[in-house]
Design a protein around this motif. Structure first.
Motif, PDB file in Angstrom:
ATOM      1  N   GLU A 107     -28.806 -23.317  35.846  1.00 13.78           N
ATOM      2  CA  GLU A 107     -27.675 -22.677  35.161  1.00 13.78           C
ATOM      3  C   GLU A 107     -26.466 -23.602  35.038  1.00 13.78           C
ATOM      4  O   GLU A 107     -25.600 -23.387  34.184  1.00 13.78           O
ATOM      5  CB  GLU A 107     -27.247 -21.402  35.909  1.00 13.78           C
ATOM      6  CG  GLU A 107     -28.310 -20.313  35.947  1.00 13.78           C
ATOM      7  CD  GLU A 107     -29.215 -20.444  37.167  1.00 13.78           C
ATOM      8  OE1 GLU A 107     -29.274 -21.552  37.750  1.00 13.78           O
ATOM      9  OE2 GLU A 107     -29.868 -19.455  37.528  1.00 13.78           O
ATOM     10  N   LYS A 110     -29.962 -21.063  28.551  1.00 16.68           N
ATOM     11  CA  LYS A 110     -29.238 -19.796  28.438  1.00 16.68           C
ATOM     12  C   LYS A 110     -29.419 -19.184  27.054  1.00 16.68           C
ATOM     13  O   LYS A 110     -29.470 -17.956  26.906  1.00 16.68           O
ATOM     14  CB  LYS A 110     -27.754 -20.000  28.740  1.00 16.68           C
ATOM     15  CG  LYS A 110     -27.467 -20.225  30.223  1.00 16.68           C
ATOM     16  CD  LYS A 110     -25.995 -20.540  30.462  1.00 16.68           C
ATOM     17  CE  LYS A 110     -25.729 -20.819  31.939  1.00 16.68           C
ATOM     18  NZ  LYS A 110     -24.326 -21.209  32.194  1.00 16.68           N
ATOM     19  N   GLN A 112     -32.833 -17.550  27.060  1.00 15.94           N
ATOM     20  CA  GLN A 112     -32.749 -16.329  27.870  1.00 15.94           C
ATOM     21  C   GLN A 112     -32.041 -15.215  27.112  1.00 15.94           C
ATOM     22  O   GLN A 112     -32.493 -14.067  27.097  1.00 15.94           O
ATOM     23  CB  GLN A 112     -32.009 -16.631  29.179  1.00 15.94           C
ATOM     24  CG  GLN A 112     -31.830 -15.431  30.086  1.00 15.94           C
ATOM     25  CD  GLN A 112     -31.169 -15.820  31.396  1.00 15.94           C
ATOM     26  OE1 GLN A 112     -31.785 -15.838  32.434  1.00 15.94           O
ATOM     27  NE2 GLN A 112     -29.890 -16.124  31.349  1.00 15.94           N
ATOM     28  N   GLU A 113     -30.945 -15.554  26.478  1.00 14.32           N
ATOM     29  CA  GLU A 113     -30.171 -14.559  25.733  1.00 14.32           C
ATOM     30  C   GLU A 113     -30.978 -13.980  24.569  1.00 14.32           C
ATOM     31  O   GLU A 113     -30.984 -12.771  24.339  1.00 14.32           O
ATOM     32  CB  GLU A 113     -28.883 -15.204  25.204  1.00 14.32           C
ATOM     33  CG  GLU A 113     -27.956 -14.271  24.440  1.00 14.32           C
ATOM     34  CD  GLU A 113     -27.295 -13.226  25.309  1.00 14.32           C
ATOM     35  OE1 GLU A 113     -26.793 -12.238  24.735  1.00 14.32           O
ATOM     36  OE2 GLU A 113     -27.277 -13.384  26.548  1.00 14.32           O
ATOM     37  N   MET A 129     -33.697 -11.654  26.149  1.00 14.54           N
ATOM     38  CA  MET A 129     -33.241 -10.427  26.811  1.00 14.54           C
ATOM     39  C   MET A 129     -32.398  -9.529  25.914  1.00 14.54           C
ATOM     40  O   MET A 129     -32.192  -8.350  26.223  1.00 14.54           O
ATOM     41  CB  MET A 129     -32.430 -10.808  28.063  1.00 14.54           C
ATOM     42  CG  MET A 129     -33.224 -11.599  29.088  1.00 14.54           C
ATOM     43  SD  MET A 129     -34.742 -10.759  29.572  1.00 14.54           S
ATOM     44  CE  MET A 129     -34.069  -9.309  30.370  1.00 14.54           C
ATOM     45  N   LEU A 185     -41.130  -9.879  27.754  1.00 13.91           N
ATOM     46  CA  LEU A 185     -41.220 -10.386  29.126  1.00 13.91           C
ATOM     47  C   LEU A 185     -42.631 -10.221  29.693  1.00 13.91           C
ATOM     48  O   LEU A 185     -43.162 -11.117  30.347  1.00 13.91           O
ATOM     49  CB  LEU A 185     -40.225  -9.643  30.022  1.00 13.91           C
ATOM     50  CG  LEU A 185     -38.888 -10.344  30.332  1.00 13.91           C
ATOM     51  CD1 LEU A 185     -38.044  -9.474  31.234  1.00 13.91           C
ATOM     52  CD2 LEU A 185     -39.090 -11.711  30.961  1.00 13.91           C
ATOM     53  N   TYR A 217     -40.152 -25.347  31.020  1.00 17.76           N
ATOM     54  CA  TYR A 217     -40.011 -23.888  30.858  1.00 17.76           C
ATOM     55  C   TYR A 217     -40.772 -23.146  31.966  1.00 17.76           C
ATOM     56  O   TYR A 217     -40.314 -22.109  32.453  1.00 17.76           O
ATOM     57  CB  TYR A 217     -40.552 -23.454  29.493  1.00 17.76           C
ATOM     58  CG  TYR A 217     -39.701 -23.834  28.310  1.00 17.76           C
ATOM     59  CD1 TYR A 217     -38.403 -24.309  28.465  1.00 17.76           C
ATOM     60  CD2 TYR A 217     -40.201 -23.728  27.000  1.00 17.76           C
ATOM     61  CE1 TYR A 217     -37.635 -24.657  27.366  1.00 17.76           C
ATOM     62  CE2 TYR A 217     -39.440 -24.076  25.905  1.00 17.76           C
ATOM     63  CZ  TYR A 217     -38.157 -24.549  26.092  1.00 17.76           C
ATOM     64  OH  TYR A 217     -37.393 -24.888  25.002  1.00 17.76           O
ATOM     65  N   PHE A 244     -38.263 -20.698  33.693  1.00 17.63           N
ATOM     66  CA  PHE A 244     -38.571 -19.294  33.428  1.00 17.63           C
ATOM     67  C   PHE A 244     -39.833 -18.927  34.219  1.00 17.63           C
ATOM     68  O   PHE A 244     -40.889 -18.640  33.650  1.00 17.63           O
ATOM     69  CB  PHE A 244     -38.746 -19.063  31.930  1.00 17.63           C
ATOM     70  CG  PHE A 244     -37.555 -19.531  31.130  1.00 17.63           C
ATOM     71  CD1 PHE A 244     -36.319 -18.938  31.310  1.00 17.63           C
ATOM     72  CD2 PHE A 244     -37.661 -20.577  30.220  1.00 17.63           C
ATOM     73  CE1 PHE A 244     -35.205 -19.370  30.592  1.00 17.63           C
ATOM     74  CE2 PHE A 244     -36.561 -21.009  29.490  1.00 17.63           C
ATOM     75  CZ  PHE A 244     -35.328 -20.401  29.681  1.00 17.63           C
ATOM     76  N   TRP A 280     -37.750 -15.695  38.050  1.00 17.02           N
ATOM     77  CA  TRP A 280     -36.848 -15.354  36.935  1.00 17.02           C
ATOM     78  C   TRP A 280     -37.337 -14.089  36.233  1.00 17.02           C
ATOM     79  O   TRP A 280     -36.533 -13.213  35.888  1.00 17.02           O
ATOM     80  CB  TRP A 280     -36.800 -16.529  35.957  1.00 17.02           C
ATOM     81  CG  TRP A 280     -36.012 -16.257  34.713  1.00 17.02           C
ATOM     82  CD1 TRP A 280     -34.668 -16.333  34.560  1.00 17.02           C
ATOM     83  CD2 TRP A 280     -36.539 -15.827  33.455  1.00 17.02           C
ATOM     84  NE1 TRP A 280     -34.315 -15.994  33.274  1.00 17.02           N
ATOM     85  CE2 TRP A 280     -35.447 -15.673  32.571  1.00 17.02           C
ATOM     86  CE3 TRP A 280     -37.828 -15.568  32.981  1.00 17.02           C
ATOM     87  CZ2 TRP A 280     -35.599 -15.271  31.250  1.00 17.02           C
ATOM     88  CZ3 TRP A 280     -37.979 -15.158  31.668  1.00 17.02           C
ATOM     89  CH2 TRP A 280     -36.886 -15.012  30.810  1.00 17.02           C
ATOM     90  N   GLU A 283     -35.254 -10.508  35.739  1.00 18.57           N
ATOM     91  CA  GLU A 283     -34.970  -9.900  34.443  1.00 18.57           C
ATOM     92  C   GLU A 283     -35.647  -8.533  34.306  1.00 18.57           C
ATOM     93  O   GLU A 283     -35.079  -7.610  33.715  1.00 18.57           O
ATOM     94  CB  GLU A 283     -35.430 -10.831  33.313  1.00 18.57           C
ATOM     95  CG  GLU A 283     -34.726 -12.175  33.287  1.00 18.57           C
ATOM     96  CD  GLU A 283     -33.207 -12.062  33.222  1.00 18.57           C
ATOM     97  OE1 GLU A 283     -32.708 -11.091  32.610  1.00 18.57           O
ATOM     98  OE2 GLU A 283     -32.520 -12.918  33.794  1.00 18.57           O
TER      99      GLU A 283
END
Length: 833
Positions: free
Chosen positions: A104, A113, A116-117, A120, A131, A174, A178, A182, A186
């Motif tokens: 991060e 990020k 991820q954004e 999610m 996911l 990755y 991820f 992780w 999530e």
């Protein structure tokens, strides 16, 4: 090829004709992609087998454009060469330390990020389905293509790739970022959505309200969703916010020590107020600052890192903020005051012991500033408190940081060998460079790595243990960091480099150095030779190469944006900075160069010119740091080496200066300026034979230059240096011929005029010497300093010719112009009949 502007000086020097790229010839069996990438990032200069190195890079990135570029860039910035057989290990180490661990806040954080954004907060597919599918691919290694919209969206995000009729995770990086941990985190945020559907007909809105309180913290999110799912009545539309707030207040915040999240919140509290990595008082003060200001800038301090690790704060871009509203309500100012009161015995005892309350209106803030420098190291903390206790004036509110910094710099860091903490610091230095338990070279290398990277992973080897034992490094969780800012300032990168150069076997450039006495001449400044680097056109370099990399264009928007939009901005700033330097506005130029480097830290020409700007301000340590950075980024930055040599010369580190000039000469042996500069440093070491050979080479090169309008002045400089060399050899007759030749090329050159007068004095031709100095005072346009120097030499000549009264009168004239001219005061005392 575009040439870099060079600051104006009293002399113009010719630009290097050599190619500064220094690209190694490519192997003909490499594919265009490999050749282009190796050339672009200069991997041929980082490894003996660049093709193998690139293969290892791609084994991690899967040829993903951004990650490939970032990893190549990190390797290009690394200092050490990678020997054959170590490619895999070195790449893996860099990936783990600079990309994956604590991703991060690492080099590729924005890229991760963004993925991820997109996953999610996906608007095309249910994030939970995405996911679950990604988890299945990660665990099984691959799944069959079925043409579903979820698979298509996962492909679109770039998390997976299609290989024949299978989906696999795009790359190993990755897989590590991820990972299952992780995914679990999530899922904890997404899974409650199903249960919330039994409590309201708008579960998405309800979850949004939950997250507004929890900041997506997994435990708090799950706990709050659980509490909502246990409600007996449905939540009507429009009341989601009110009901969530009511539940948070009654079941989590009020009397939190006995409520639903008490175990979690107590663990956070315990981690802060019983912290073993950082001083809890510092952590509390920092958290209080974040709470009051709502955000503070990231500065990479251990306290900030630990607060992030505890989860009390989160990083958003370059700011720290409190993680969520629940933490803000539980760990509020009232809680902070209570904990501070409990922790203050140390603070109160220290303040009382050293009577800091009599020295400052806010003694606790003063102590906080002290600890920010000492890292709570006992001796340094005590010494700094003691120095403050001896302070004569009271420190007003708002001046605490400045006063402590001033005291640290003046009484501990500057000339530390003779300062208040010298014995303590010398013992650390001795333990590092003459260690009996570990190889000192290994210790220095490790410490250098910590300074350069900020932290290194703990691996329990004896070298790391010894560095911690010495106190130079501290362990924070699984990382080693420099123990405190004072050690970082005293034993800085420049100091480490010097120690390493001393420890390493002499290079071929150094083996021929003389061991004669190192007497320093009266003037140690290199005159009229400040030259600035000649870069290639960085705007065009790399754009077409990048566009030609097959398979790296899918996500290449950021790369193209940087090259096409950022680089023109950098080029404009660079021209503006050079113009400011031309105008003598060095401080403004430095600010502009800093702006350039904040955009592109690899722009080595800006590092070089920034160094010259510092040199014009006589800030030679900063000049050395800046020019050294240029040579690290681009080892073939010829003017970077020259700049480094000038800095070292002015710092009276003449042997290192010669080595730097030799590097410049090795890169471009046809530039006379490097030979002249080397001559100056050789003279400082009294290596007159080598100095004469060097200046003869410079003169020969100038004679080969066809631009007669400029070579006249340059030859004047060169022959003046020849005169200086011959004077030092006490061959005054030949020296006089050299100075006469210099004046034939430029009759108004002060250095040649002065040198001629000194040589005439050495020959005992006092009348001619006096006439020379008088002519300079009457006919030449001299600066005040030059006039003072001329009066001084005139006075010396009168004294040596037994005209004492005239000599004393000349010295008085010199002191009128320069009252602190110590050499004149001494000469005046020695001028007797």
């Amino acid at each position: 090829m575009q040439q870099e502007d060079k600051p104006e000086t009293s002399n113009h020097f010719y630009q290097s004709a050599s190619n500064q790229n220094g690209v190694t010839p490519e192997s003909t069996n490499l594919r265009p992609f490999k050749r282009s990438t190796i050339k672009l990032f200069k991997l041929g200069e980082k490894a003996s087998r660049p093709d193998i190195l690139l293969k290892e890079i791609l084994s991690w990135t899967g040829a993903q454009p951004f990650l490939t570029q970032k990893l190549c860039q990190l390797l290009a910035e690394s200092e050490a060469l990678i020997p054959a057989g170590e490619e895999a290990a070195r790449v893996q180490q860099l990936v783990q330390n600079r990309i994956i661990n604590h991703w991060e806040t690492q080099a590729a954080s924005e890229h991760f990020k963004a993925i991820q954004e997109e996953l999610m907060r996906n608007k095309q597919c249910d994030p939970l389905l995405l996911l679950r599918l990604y988890q299945k691919i990660l665990l099984q290694g691959e799944v069959l293509m079925d043409g579903s919209s979820v698979q298509a969206e996962l492909l679109n995000l770039g998390l997976v790739v299609q290989q024949e009729d299978k989906l696999t995770v795009s790359n190993r990086i990755y897989q590590f970022v991820f990972n299952q941990s992780w995914i679990d985190k999530e899922l904890a945020c997404l899974q409650p959505l199903f249960k919330l559907g039994e409590t309201t007909d708008r579960p998405d809105i309800l979850l949004e309200e939950v997250l507004s309180w929890t900041g997506a913290q997994p435990f708090l999110t799950q706990k709050l969703c659980q509490l909502l799912s246990e409600l007996e009545t449905l939540i009507p539309r429009g009341e989601e916010a009110a009901r969530v707030q009511q539940l948070v207040q009654s079941c989590l915040i009020n009397h939190w020590e006995t409520q639903a999240a008490s175990t979690h919140l107590k663990a956070v509290e315990e981690g802060l107020v019983r912290n073993k990595q950082c001083d809890p008082l510092l952590l509390l003060r920092l958290y209080q600052k974040v709470l009051h200001q709502t955000e503070v800038l990231i500065d990479g301090s251990p306290a900030q890192a630990e607060l992030l690790n505890l989860g009390l704060v989160v990083q958003q871009e370059d700011k720290l903020k409190v993680s969520n509203r629940i933490y803000q309500s539980v760990f509020n100012q009232s809680w902070i005051d209570r904990e501070l009161a409990r922790l203050r015995p140390f603070s109160h005892n220290t303040i009382k012991l050293f009577k800091l309350d009599k020295k400052a209106s806010r003694p606790e803030i003063v102590l906080e500033e002290i600890l920010s420098w000492t890292g709570v190291q006992p001796f340094l903390t005590q010494k700094l408190c003691q120095l403050l206790a001896e302070f004569e004036t009271v420190i007003p509110t708002g001046d605490e940081a400045a006063r402590v910094r001033e005291l640290v710099q003046s009484c501990l860091i500057h000339h530390w060998e003779t300062q208040a903490a010298s014995e303590h610091l010398k013992s650390i230095q001795e333990g590092l460079v003459n260690n009996k338990r570990c190889d000192s070279l290994s210790l220095l290398r490790l410490y250098q790595q910590i300074l350069y990277l900020g932290e290194v992973p703990v691996d329990d080897n004896p070298v790391q243990a010894e560095l911690v034992n010495l106190g130079l490094a501290v362990q924070q969780e699984d990382k080693l960091k420099a123990a405190n800012r004072i050690y970082q300032s005293v034993f800085d990168l420049n100091w480490v480099t010097q120690q390493l150069e001393t420890s390493l076997p002499p290079s071929p450039l150094e083996t021929t150095k003389s061991t004669q006495s190192k007497a320093v001449p009266e003037s140690a400044l290199i005159e009229g030779k400040k030259t600035t680097s000649n870069p290639e056109n960085k705007t065009s370099k790399g754009i077409w190469i990048l566009l030609g990399i097959v398979g790296l264009l899918v996500f290449g928007v950021n790369i193209i944006y940087f090259n096409f939009l950022k680089k023109p901005e950098v080029e404009i700033l660079f021209k503006e900075a050079n113009e400011l330097y031309h105008q003598g506005k060095s401080e403004e130029a430095i600010a502009k160069y800093n702006n350039i480097l904040s955009i592109d830290s690899n722009y080595y020409q800006a590092w070089t010119n920034r160094g010259y700007a510092f040199g014009s301000l006589q800030e030679y340590n900063k000049m050395l740091e800046s020019c050294s950075a240029a040579t690290i980024i681009e080892p073939k930055a010829v003017y970077g080496w020259n700049c480094k040599g000038e800095a070292l010369h002015n710092l009276k580190q003449h042997e290192r200066a010669i080595a730097a000039f030799d590097q410049a000469i090795e890169l471009d042996s046809k530039d006379p300026i490097f030979w002249i500069n080397k001559t100056e440093s050789l003279l400082a070491l009294r290596e007159t034979d080598k100095a004469l050979a060097a200046i003869e080479e410079a003169i020969q090169l100038f004679n080969q230059i066809q631009e007669k309008d400029t070579s006249q002045r340059d030859l004047s400089v060169a022959f003046s240096h020849k005169g200086k060399v011959l004077s030092q050899k006490q061959e005054y007759g030949e020296a006089l011929k050299a100075y006469n030749q210099a004046l034939a090329y430029n009759p108004n050159y002060f250095v040649a005029q002065r040198g001629r007068g000194i040589v005439l004095q050495g020959l005992g031709r006092y009348d001619e010497a006096i006439a020379q100095f008088n002519q300079m005072l009457t006919a030449s346009k001299l600066t005040q300093v030059q006039k003072a120097e001329t009066w001084y030499y005139l006075g010396l000549t009168f004294c040596r010719s037994s005209e004492v009264s005239k000599g004393l009168q000349a010295f008085e004239e010199a002191l009128k112009l320069k009252s602190d001219y110590e050499v004149v005061k001494k000469a005046k005392m020695n001028c007797r009949p």
